[in-house]
Design an enzyme around this catalytic site. Structure first.
Site, mmCIF file in Angstrom:
data_model
loop_
_atom_site.group_PDB
_atom_site.id
_atom_site.type_symbol
_atom_site.label_atom_id
_atom_site.label_comp_id
_atom_site.label_asym_id
_atom_site.label_seq_id
_atom_site.Cartn_x
_atom_site.Cartn_y
_atom_site.Cartn_z
ATOM 1 N N ARG A 60 -15.936 26.894 7.439
ATOM 2 C CA ARG A 60 -17.261 27.497 7.641
ATOM 3 C C ARG A 60 -18.247 27.070 6.556
ATOM 4 O O ARG A 60 -19.401 26.754 6.856
ATOM 5 C CB ARG A 60 -17.174 29.019 7.703
ATOM 6 C CG ARG A 60 -16.441 29.524 8.936
ATOM 7 C CD ARG A 60 -16.271 31.021 8.906
ATOM 8 N NE ARG A 60 -15.512 31.399 7.704
ATOM 9 C CZ ARG A 60 -15.556 32.594 7.140
ATOM 10 N NH1 ARG A 60 -16.315 33.545 7.651
ATOM 11 N NH2 ARG A 60 -14.829 32.856 6.073
ATOM 12 N N ASN A 70 -15.597 32.710 12.115
ATOM 13 C CA ASN A 70 -14.184 32.676 12.478
ATOM 14 C C ASN A 70 -13.964 33.536 13.709
ATOM 15 O O ASN A 70 -14.610 34.575 13.871
ATOM 16 C CB ASN A 70 -13.317 33.227 11.345
ATOM 17 C CG ASN A 70 -13.120 32.238 10.220
ATOM 18 O OD1 ASN A 70 -13.303 31.041 10.387
ATOM 19 N ND2 ASN A 70 -12.744 32.742 9.069
#
Length: 94
Positions: free
Chosen positions: A22, A40
């Site tokens: 990320r 996520n």
């Protein structure tokens, strides 16, 4: 000059959690001038919503297929988003 705008939602599968995916995505997307978010998912995948210049979105999709060091991407599913309102930056949302 092609200034066509595009938005996609990309779902990335493989070893993509716990490897900085990320943070890497936010950095890469911001570097390409994209806006959107990354998060996520409960199933171990990562979802990214990307918006900006068509060429930059295409470049980011290719980068998502590679991922950062430590990641192992098995597949990326991309869905075009027809109607969208973009956030002002690129964020990690979950």
């Amino acid at each position: 000059m092609n200034d066509r705008k595009r938005a996609v939602q990309a779902r990335v599968y493989g070893r993509v959690q716990g490897v900085g995916y990320r943070i890497w995505t936010r950095s890469e997307a911001a570097g390409l001038g994209l806006v959107g978010w990354v998060r996520n998912e409960r199933d171990g995948s990562v979802t990214a919503w990307l918006a900006g210049a068509d060429a930059a979105v295409s470049a980011m999709i290719e980068r998502l297929r590679q991922g950062p060091a430590g990641a192992s991407v098995s597949r990326v599913e991309v869905e075009e988003i027809e109607t969208w309102t973009a956030p002002g930056d690129f964020r990690i949302v979950a």
